[in-house]
Design a protein around this motif. Structure first.
Motif, PDB file in Angstrom:
ATOM      1  N   ILE A  20       0.839  -1.200   0.000  1.00  0.00           N
ATOM      2  CA  ILE A  20       0.000   0.000   0.000  1.00  0.00           C
ATOM      3  C   ILE A  20       0.870   1.244   0.000  1.00  0.00           C
ATOM      4  N   LEU A  61      -6.797   6.237   2.349  1.00  0.00           N
ATOM      5  CA  LEU A  61      -6.506   4.809   2.486  1.00  0.00           C
ATOM      6  C   LEU A  61      -6.639   4.378   3.943  1.00  0.00           C
ATOM      7  N   MET A  64     -10.161   3.775   4.785  1.00  0.00           N
ATOM      8  CA  MET A  64     -10.616   2.500   4.240  1.00  0.00           C
ATOM      9  C   MET A  64     -10.137   1.336   5.101  1.00  0.00           C
ATOM     10  N   LEU A  65      -8.902   1.449   5.608  1.00  0.00           N
ATOM     11  CA  LEU A  65      -8.356   0.381   6.446  1.00  0.00           C
ATOM     12  C   LEU A  65      -9.086   0.262   7.776  1.00  0.00           C
ATOM     13  N   THR A 108      -8.034   4.938  -4.105  1.00  0.00           N
ATOM     14  CA  THR A 108      -9.128   4.729  -3.149  1.00  0.00           C
ATOM     15  C   THR A 108     -10.387   4.203  -3.831  1.00  0.00           C
ATOM     16  N   LEU A 374      -7.194  -3.345  -0.222  1.00  0.00           N
ATOM     17  CA  LEU A 374      -8.100  -2.236   0.069  1.00  0.00           C
ATOM     18  C   LEU A 374      -9.550  -2.648  -0.158  1.00  0.00           C
TER      19      LEU A 374
END
Length: 616
Positions: A20, A61, A64-65, A108, A374
């Motif tokens: 990532i 990101l 999202m994690l 993303t 992701l």
């Protein structure tokens, strides 16, 4: 604040590795896993998170994690004893650079990794068929093969007899591998310093822009290739020169940008001689390869085109240009191949021409792994605009995590140019928050623009909202600008820590006055704005306080001068004291204090401090 527990008690580790993080190289980037722990600790599922200096989208990101935490994120949260609440968040990312906004939007919104990898391989295969023997080369015994990379060399002129010698021949020797600092001219026998020798130049006809220009002479020195599964290396020959120059006779796809370089603070009259347009940062062969890739992306399925552009751009500026280089590492018998130096537009005396098609195959695997990692139910909104005026309602944001530009540390608009030119959109430099001679942006201008942003942060934050700010500077006046900006906006520092980047950037590694361990601040809203107190603090007393504490710390990094300066800055900022000393002067104060303490008290806790840390 109690709910945050010990989160700010210890340095926040930030890895600079993993798929990532490695998906797109960007200066001063923070790992999204580290940010995810902070987002999940400061907010609850459904909250809104804002980053006003979005960079390549790591805060997006991170959000999202939070809903799809990786093993690394979970492990880090446990290590920090962070009070995380996993679940979806809404992230809003403001970013001025069109390149970074594109990267953030694309990464993303990841494609199916299997479909991406298949189309990436198909794209590269089409480009190889279309360009034929672009990277063809024969091995040492005449066997057919392909170039992995080629080392080029500048040509020197002896200051005494004016004879010419290639830098490769003058400086490079093997067994052991070294690059000399001096040159003994084989013609006149006199000795010269290599760094001071003139590089030869030539007038050339640039067929792409139909004009004449002057440039440094560069020739192919060594070819590193492969035949089947066997790697080989040999000196360049006339056939290599012929193949390398064949691109000059090829028709370049019309998508290739004809763009004048908007030079600024990074221009150097030496190695940038003759570089007036974007394509002159490339060898002719690599310019043709990049243009062909960009053109062939239009033949890919529409849903995958942006991810394929991201693939091309992730390799372009760092590995496809003359800024690619080789370095020497201890106990290595061969050069180590690497990319462009971070934060500069440096072209070495031994630039490297990589096989772009092979490089994209490797890079595609990294991107595929990043896309696979992701996902989640959160949303990420990317806004390509200045953060000095946010199109957001008052009191609508729960948490801010941001990493502002560090004064004149890196001129992002210049660094991003070689990628933005392919997108056809350049950064609006009028809105860039930076210290810049070429842009006539003084410290006052930088401070004023930064104050605009912090005022907007305070406006959109909810009354109980919080903001985590990561900042890096070695100059006291830059710290003062940041301090005035947040205090004038009605934001005070509640807690502080440091970000421990486990691998430093090029500028941090090579700067003797750098700050290793970026100070990290937790800001909250307060009812009245004020300014920092006058710089009347006893600096030696604060240094003594910090060194006494560091002497007891189990982590030896706490006893390095660079970490002590970070701690000094955070302590001053927390106490609303103006930071009045630069890093270089601070390091001098430490050396002086150690000397005095050891003279007065041989049993001082500072005894052998420098020997223990390799620092002061």
């Amino acid at each position: 604040m109690e709910k945050l527990g010990p989160l700010y008690a210890n340095p926040l580790p930030a890895s600079r590795s993993g798929p990532i993080f490695s998906a797109f190289s960007y200066p001063t980037k923070i790992s999204p896993e580290s940010i995810a722990v902070f987002v999940a600790s400061h907010t609850k599922p459904g909250d809104t998170v804002l980053d006003v200096f979005g960079g390549s989208g790591t805060a997006g990101l991170a959000a999202m994690l939070c809903d799809n935490p990786t093993t690394a994120v979970i492990k880090l949260a446990k290590k920090l004893k962070a009070p995380v609440q996993w679940g979806p968040r809404k992230a809003i990312i403001y970013e001025l650079s069109p390149l970074c906004a594109f990267v953030a939007q694309t990464i993303t919104s990841p494609p199916d990794p299997t479909e991406f990898l298949a189309e990436a391989e198909a794209l590269i295969a089409r480009c190889e068929r279309r360009t034929g023997n672009l990277y063809a080369a024969q091995g040492p015994n005449g066997e057919p093969g392909v170039i992995r990379y080629a080392i080029w060399t500048e040509v020197l002129e002896c200051p005494f007899c004016k004879s010419r010698t290639r830098f490769w021949d003058a400086a490079v020797s093997f067994n052991p591998l070294v690059i000399s600092e001096t040159f003994n001219c084989p013609v006149c026998g006199k000795t010269s310093s290599l760094c001071n020798m003139a590089r030869t130049e030539e007038i050339f006809n640039d067929s792409f822009i139909h004009t004449q220009s002057r440039r440094r002479i560069r020739e192919i020195a060594m070819v590193y290739g492969r035949t089947g599964r066997t790697n080989w290396v040999r000196p360049a020959n006339d056939k290599d020169v012929e193949i390398a120059n064949c691109a000059l006779e090829c028709k370049i796809p019309s998508c290739a940008p004809v763009s004048i370089v908007p030079w600024g603070d990074l221009y150097r009259s030496g190695y940038h001689t003759g570089i007036t347009h974007a394509h002159q940062f490339y060898t002719p062969r690599n310019w043709l390869a990049m243009a062909t890739i960009w053109d062939e992306i239009n033949n890919a399925p529409q849903p995958l085109r942006d991810s394929l552009k991201l693939l091309a751009l992730s390799y372009n500026a760092t590995h496809a240009t003359l800024m690619t280089r080789v370095v020497i590492k201890h106990n290595r018998s061969e050069f180590v191949l690497t990319g462009a130096q971070t934060g500069v537009l440096y072209i070495s005396s031994l630039p490297v021409e990589k096989n772009i098609f092979n490089g994209l195959r490797r890079k595609a695997k990294t991107l595929g792994k990043a896309f696979a990692a992701l996902g989640g139910r959160g949303s990420v909104q990317i806004v390509n605009a200045s953060s000095r005026k946010l199109d957001l309602p008052d009191r609508s944001v729960d948490y801010v995590f941001t990493d502002p530009p560090f004064g004149g540390f890196i001129p992002y608009s210049e660094i991003n140019y070689l990628n933005e030119v392919w997108l056809g959109r350049l950064t609006n430099r009028a809105e860039e928050i930076i210290l810049s001679t070429s842009q006539s942006k003084t410290l006052d201008v930088y401070g004023s623009m930064m104050a605009n942003v912090f005022t907007e942060i305070a406006r959109v934050l909810k009354d109980d909202g919080m903001a985590t700010i990561v900042f890096h500077a070695a100059q006291a006046d830059i710290w003062q600008s940041l301090q005035r900006a947040h205090l004038a906006a009605g934001l005070r520092i509640e807690r502080a820590s440091v970000l421990d980047k486990l691998q430093s950037s090029f500028k941090q590694v090579n700067s003797t006055n750098s700050v290793k361990g970026d100070p990290l601040f937790l800001l909250v809203k307060e009812t009245t704005a004020h300014m920092p107190k006058d710089g009347t603090a006893d600096i030696n007393a604060i240094i003594t306080e910090l060194m006494t504490s560091a002497a007891k710390a189990p982590d030896v990094k706490e006893r390095t001068p660079e970490r002590l300066y970070s701690r000094f800055v955070t302590l001053c900022m927390q106490r609303d004291l103006s930071v009045t000393i630069n890093a270089a002067d601070f390091y001098y104060r430490i050396r002086e204090l150690i000397h005095v303490c050891e003279a007065d008290n041989p049993n001082s806790c500072y005894r052998n401090w420098g020997a223990k840390t390799g620092g002061a």
